[in-house]
Design a protein around this motif. Structure first.
Motif, PDB file in Angstrom:
ATOM      1  N   ASN A   1     -12.074   8.829  -5.169  1.00 32.18           N
ATOM      2  CA  ASN A   1     -11.259   8.706  -6.374  1.00 32.18           C
ATOM      3  C   ASN A   1     -11.383   9.999  -7.178  1.00 32.18           C
ATOM      4  OD1 ASN A   1     -10.604   6.087  -5.714  1.00 32.18           O
ATOM      5  ND2 ASN A   1     -12.189   5.181  -6.999  1.00 32.18           N
TER       6      ASN A   1
ATOM      7  N   LYS B   1      -4.268  10.589 -11.088  1.00 32.28           N
ATOM      8  CA  LYS B   1      -5.296   9.789 -10.431  1.00 32.28           C
ATOM      9  C   LYS B   1      -4.974   9.708  -8.948  1.00 32.28           C
ATOM     10  CE  LYS B   1      -6.579   6.945 -14.417  1.00 32.28           C
ATOM     11  NZ  LYS B   1      -6.753   5.564 -14.956  1.00 32.28           N
TER      12      LYS B   1
ATOM     13  N   LYS C   1      -6.352   8.352  -5.185  1.00 34.68           N
ATOM     14  CA  LYS C   1      -7.260   7.459  -4.465  1.00 34.68           C
ATOM     15  C   LYS C   1      -7.026   7.618  -2.973  1.00 34.68           C
ATOM     16  CE  LYS C   1      -7.702   3.879  -8.033  1.00 34.68           C
ATOM     17  NZ  LYS C   1      -7.582   2.427  -8.331  1.00 34.68           N
TER      18      LYS C   1
ATOM     19  N   SER D   1      -8.672   6.252   0.820  1.00 33.60           N
ATOM     20  CA  SER D   1      -9.605   5.385   1.515  1.00 33.60           C
ATOM     21  C   SER D   1      -9.302   5.400   3.003  1.00 33.60           C
ATOM     22  CB  SER D   1      -9.537   3.952   0.975  1.00 33.60           C
ATOM     23  OG  SER D   1      -8.260   3.388   1.199  1.00 33.60           O
TER      24      SER D   1
END
Length: 558
Positions: free
Chosen positions: A138, A149, A151, A153
């Motif tokens: 993040n 922002k 993110k 994964s």
């Protein structure tokens, strides 16, 4: 440590190391602290490490527990602080396991504040292979006018011996907000996979999802890191590029707007080392206010030579088929364009692309040109090639020829008028071809037809100066009905000169030339009539003489 040759200096101060008992099979505490300084690059860092060490040399077992590493200070004039936590990291024989690994870092830089959180819940592997389950990253960037922002994964597997890595289930999400962003916020999410083979210098990626305001499918591959060979395939459902082009400030004063900005050369040297091949397809695109659909652009670039073929699209109720070439290997970049517009509404296209509103009609445009230069002005002045236009059911805006003749009178001196956007001259067909030389498009064969007007013309369009000098000769029909009224001046040929910059065109009705032409035509007609009468008299006299000779011969032989 001081390096007198380079002037670099490095120092470790306030070094403190405290341990518990360190022996086989016994858990021992370790506390380490140090102050690290350097001037190349400039560093001022306070670091602390705390952990518990357990090992068994006979079983080749090592374990770090409750590891906490903290660092803070400044690096290259940027303040930062970071913390690494590892609840457990073990090496048993050749097997590595880790649990709950987390990194938190904050950076206070000139461009903004950055917060990074990296989590690796589970690590397993050995000296060669490893796997990270649920790697998560993040990143939060805060700037005065906007924030971002990110993110990411994915599970990550790798082989350190072969240097192969695989992100098999990658998710990338981006959210941004700010007054200058389109709609004050954007959000995107892409899913896919990335494979890297560092030994073979190869990376491949396959991603799909939402990117900005578009749905996208993308494939990319990079081979040979020293001289990258890039291959790609990109498909978007729609994209509005104008949303991301900076606009001039609304509060700029007229004086600021009037200050000329020196033209800057563009540098294409970055194209020389490129080795790229790929295709882009966009369902609907808006760029520089031009709207197209079903766009396809295939690009090949190598050694500074870029070829774009095919370059096709549907636009303004028609289609575009073209190919473009660019050679950036020389000091002066060279460009060539071969394009054909078919069935296109030319008025909206000119208005959107060049803010020119003087022509309407639907038809075909063929363009084959080349140029060179590293300035936009040079490109325009060095333009050479050919252009042809065939339009139907359109209008030339700015003047109503019939109305102008009626209002200005039948004869008299020249009369000039600025282009009037409310006026137009309709046509059923228009044809013209241009020879472009050094930025000037010259035409000799303009032909415009309508039920009431026949127009011919010739002249120049100076693309380098964004201006036009064109002489139109309009022959009006027997009446002017249908072009603003009815009058009896039909059959007259009216010279009309269109000139001036594109942004302020002016029409000039040259009645002096019209009277002169009419006088010349009348004199020519009188001369032709006299010649015809003389020839007729001559023919009649000859016939009479022949008849008299014939009668005389008859009397001779009676």
């Amino acid at each position: 440590y001081s390096d007198e040759a380079s002037g670099a200096q490095y120092a470790v101060k306030d070094l403190n190391l405290t341990t518990g008992r360190i022996t086989n099979g016994v858990k021992g505490r370790i506390d380490l602290a140090a102050h690290i300084l350097a001037n190349q690059p400039k560093l001022d860092v306070q670091a602390k490490l705390r952990t518990a060490l357990t090992f068994d040399l006979d079983k080749r077992f090592f374990q770090l527990g409750e590891l906490n590493l903290q660092a803070s200070g400044s690096a290259v004039a940027n303040k930062f602080e970071a913390r690494l936590d590892i609840p457990q990291l073990s090496l048993n024989q050749e097997r590595i396991t880790g649990q709950g690994i987390a990194l938190n870092a904050n950076l206070d830089a000139a461009f903004g504040k950055v917060a990074v959180v990296l989590a690796m819940p589970e690590l397993t592997g050995d000296a060669e292979k490893f796997r990270l389950n649920g790697l998560a990253l993040n990143v939060d960037v805060q700037q005065p006018e906007q924030s971002f922002k990110l993110k990411l994964s994915t599970p990550l597997t790798g082989n350190l011996k072969t240097r192969q890595f695989n992100l098999s289930d990658l998710v990338i999400a981006l959210n941004a907000s700010g007054d200058k962003l389109p709609g004050k916020s954007i959000s995107s999410e892409l899913k896919g996979s990335v494979q890297a083979d560092i030994g073979r210098q190869s990376i491949q990626a396959n991603l799909a999802g939402g990117l900005l305001q578009s749905q996208v499918k993308a494939k990319a591959a990079v081979n040979n890191f020293a001289a990258p060979a890039i291959r790609y395939d990109l498909e978007l459902d729609q994209f509005d590029a104008d949303l991301f082009i900076p606009k001039a400030p609304a509060d700029a004063t007229a004086k600021e707007k009037a200050v000329p900005v020196p033209e800057q050369p563009f540098d294409l040297s970055a194209l020389k080392p490129l080795n790229i091949e790929g295709s882009v397809r966009i369902g609907a695109l808006k760029a520089a206010n031009v709207k197209v659909s079903q766009l396809r652009v295939d690009v090949k670039a190598k050694g500074g030579v870029v070829k774009v073929a095919p370059f096709t699209a549907n636009l303004y109720q028609g289609s575009l088929a073209s190919d473009i070439a660019l050679n950036a290997s020389n000091a002066q970049p060279q460009f060539s364009v071969n394009a054909k517009l078919s069935g296109v509404e030319i008025g909206p296209l000119l208005n959107d692309a060049a803010h020119m509103d003087f022509l309407n009609g639907k038809g075909n445009v063929a363009l084959n040109v080349s140029t060179q230069g590293n300035l936009v002005s040079l490109l325009k002045r060095n333009l050479n090639g050919n252009l042809s236009v065939v339009l139907a059911d359109g209008a030339v805006k700015g003047i109503n020829l019939a109305k102008s003749v009626r209002e200005f009178g039948k004869g008299g001196g020249d009369k000039a008028q600025a282009a009037n956007k409310e006026e137009k001259t309709d046509f059923s067909e228009m044809k013209a071809s241009f020879k472009i030389s050094n930025g000037v498009a010259h035409n000799e064969d303009l032909a415009l037809k309508s039920p009431f007007i026949r127009v011919g013309g010739k002249g120049d369009i100076n693309l380098g100066a964004d201006s036009l000098d064109y002489l139109v000769k309009a022959t009006l029909a027997g009446t002017l009905e249908g072009q603003g009224g009815k009058d009896s001046v039909g059959g007259v040929t009216v010279p009309v000169r269109l000139s001036g910059p594109f942004t302020a065109l002016q029409w000039k009705l040259e009645f002096g030339s019209m009277v002169s032409d009419a006088a010349k035509q009348k004199a020519a007609a009188v001369k032709q009539q006299a010649q015809a009468a003389a020839q007729k008299a001559k023919d009649e006299a000859k016939a009479k003489a022949q008849e008299q000779l014939k009668q005389g011969l008859k009397g001779l032989f009676r």
